[in-house]
Design a protein around this motif. Structure first.
Motif, PDB file in Angstrom:
ATOM      1  N   GLY A 110       0.813  -1.207   0.000  1.00 13.19           N
ATOM      2  CA  GLY A 110       0.000   0.000   0.000  1.00 13.19           C
ATOM      3  C   GLY A 110       0.849   1.260   0.000  1.00 13.19           C
ATOM      4  N   THR A 111       0.246   2.361  -0.403  1.00 16.96           N
ATOM      5  CA  THR A 111       0.973   3.623  -0.431  1.00 16.96           C
ATOM      6  C   THR A 111       1.389   4.062   0.977  1.00 16.96           C
ATOM      7  N   HIS A 112       0.629   3.688   1.979  1.00 14.56           N
ATOM      8  CA  HIS A 112       0.991   4.038   3.351  1.00 14.56           C
ATOM      9  C   HIS A 112       2.283   3.338   3.757  1.00 14.56           C
ATOM     10  N   SER A 113       2.433   2.082   3.367  1.00 13.88           N
ATOM     11  CA  SER A 113       3.674   1.354   3.652  1.00 13.88           C
ATOM     12  C   SER A 113       4.860   2.014   2.957  1.00 13.88           C
ATOM     13  N   LEU A 114       4.654   2.465   1.726  1.00 10.58           N
ATOM     14  CA  LEU A 114       5.726   3.139   0.999  1.00 10.58           C
ATOM     15  C   LEU A 114       6.109   4.441   1.691  1.00 10.58           C
ATOM     16  N   ARG A 115       5.129   5.157   2.196  1.00  4.07           N
ATOM     17  CA  ARG A 115       5.374   6.430   2.882  1.00  4.07           C
ATOM     18  C   ARG A 115       6.204   6.203   4.148  1.00  4.07           C
ATOM     19  N   LYS A 116       5.829   5.191   4.929  1.00  3.90           N
ATOM     20  CA  LYS A 116       6.565   4.895   6.157  1.00  3.90           C
ATOM     21  C   LYS A 116       7.980   4.401   5.838  1.00  3.90           C
ATOM     22  N   THR A 117       8.101   3.579   4.802  1.00  2.00           N
ATOM     23  CA  THR A 117       9.409   3.067   4.399  1.00  2.00           C
ATOM     24  C   THR A 117      10.306   4.202   3.934  1.00  2.00           C
ATOM     25  N   PHE A 118       9.745   5.136   3.170  1.00  2.00           N
ATOM     26  CA  PHE A 118      10.498   6.319   2.752  1.00  2.00           C
ATOM     27  C   PHE A 118      11.048   7.045   3.983  1.00  2.00           C
ATOM     28  N   GLY A 119      10.192   7.292   4.973  1.00  2.00           N
ATOM     29  CA  GLY A 119      10.610   8.008   6.171  1.00  2.00           C
ATOM     30  C   GLY A 119      11.709   7.283   6.930  1.00  2.00           C
ATOM     31  N   TYR A 120      11.569   5.978   7.054  1.00  2.00           N
ATOM     32  CA  TYR A 120      12.559   5.166   7.767  1.00  2.00           C
ATOM     33  C   TYR A 120      13.925   5.280   7.102  1.00  2.00           C
ATOM     34  N   HIS A 121      13.964   5.081   5.789  1.00  2.00           N
ATOM     35  CA  HIS A 121      15.243   5.112   5.084  1.00  2.00           C
ATOM     36  C   HIS A 121      15.814   6.521   4.990  1.00  2.00           C
TER      37      HIS A 121
ATOM     38  N   SER B 299      17.057  15.187   8.271  1.00  2.00           N
ATOM     39  CA  SER B 299      16.752  15.677   9.619  1.00  2.00           C
ATOM     40  C   SER B 299      15.339  15.285  10.052  1.00  2.00           C
ATOM     41  N   LEU B 300      15.220  15.021  11.317  1.00  2.00           N
ATOM     42  CA  LEU B 300      13.930  14.664  11.887  1.00  2.00           C
ATOM     43  C   LEU B 300      12.937  15.812  11.731  1.00  2.00           C
ATOM     44  N   GLU B 301      13.432  17.034  11.845  1.00  2.00           N
ATOM     45  CA  GLU B 301      12.562  18.204  11.699  1.00  2.00           C
ATOM     46  C   GLU B 301      11.936  18.265  10.311  1.00  2.00           C
ATOM     47  N   LEU B 302      12.718  17.929   9.286  1.00  2.00           N
ATOM     48  CA  LEU B 302      12.193  17.918   7.923  1.00  2.00           C
ATOM     49  C   LEU B 302      11.152  16.811   7.755  1.00  2.00           C
ATOM     50  N   LEU B 303      11.416  15.643   8.314  1.00  2.00           N
ATOM     51  CA  LEU B 303      10.442  14.549   8.227  1.00  2.00           C
ATOM     52  C   LEU B 303       9.149  14.897   8.953  1.00  2.00           C
ATOM     53  N   ILE B 304       9.248  15.594  10.072  1.00  2.00           N
ATOM     54  CA  ILE B 304       8.047  16.033  10.788  1.00  2.00           C
ATOM     55  C   ILE B 304       7.195  16.899   9.870  1.00  2.00           C
ATOM     56  N   GLN B 305       7.838  17.810   9.137  1.00  2.49           N
ATOM     57  CA  GLN B 305       7.103  18.664   8.206  1.00  2.49           C
ATOM     58  C   GLN B 305       6.514  17.864   7.053  1.00  2.49           C
ATOM     59  N   ILE B 306       7.293  16.946   6.493  1.00  4.17           N
ATOM     60  CA  ILE B 306       6.823  16.131   5.370  1.00  4.17           C
ATOM     61  C   ILE B 306       5.583  15.333   5.760  1.00  4.17           C
ATOM     62  N   PHE B 307       5.608  14.742   6.952  1.00  2.00           N
ATOM     63  CA  PHE B 307       4.497  13.905   7.398  1.00  2.00           C
ATOM     64  C   PHE B 307       3.391  14.693   8.097  1.00  2.00           C
TER      65      PHE B 307
END
Length: 74
Positions: free
Chosen positions: A19-30, A37-45
């Motif tokens: 699913g696209t949700h799995s891809l989104r989480k996998t993107f964030g993990y990698h 930066s964690l701050e950038l990921l917070i904004q992305i998500f």
């Protein structure tokens, strides 16, 4: 769901759906493990806290420490 086929060894293929949700989480993990930066990921998500984002991408306290140790240029 997106059909996915992965070649893991010569002549062996794994197939299934992801699913696209799995891809989104996998993107964030990698991305996090590669130094984004964690701050950038917070904004992305669009999350409201660091702990929310870390929990979302499945980063444990030990993994967080490892990222900091690997990034030490000392």
């Amino acid at each position: 769901m997106i059909p996915i086929f992965l070649k893991v060894e010569k002549g062996k293929i794994i197939s299934g759906e992801i699913g696209t949700h799995s891809l989104r989480k996998t993107f964030g993990y990698h991305a996090y493990n590669k130094g984004v930066s964690l701050e950038l990921l917070i904004q992305i998500f669009n999350h409201s806290s660091k702990s929310e984002t870390l929990r979302y991408i499945g980063i444990t306290e030990d993994e967080k420490k490892e990222v900091y140790l690997r990034s030490n240029l000392g």
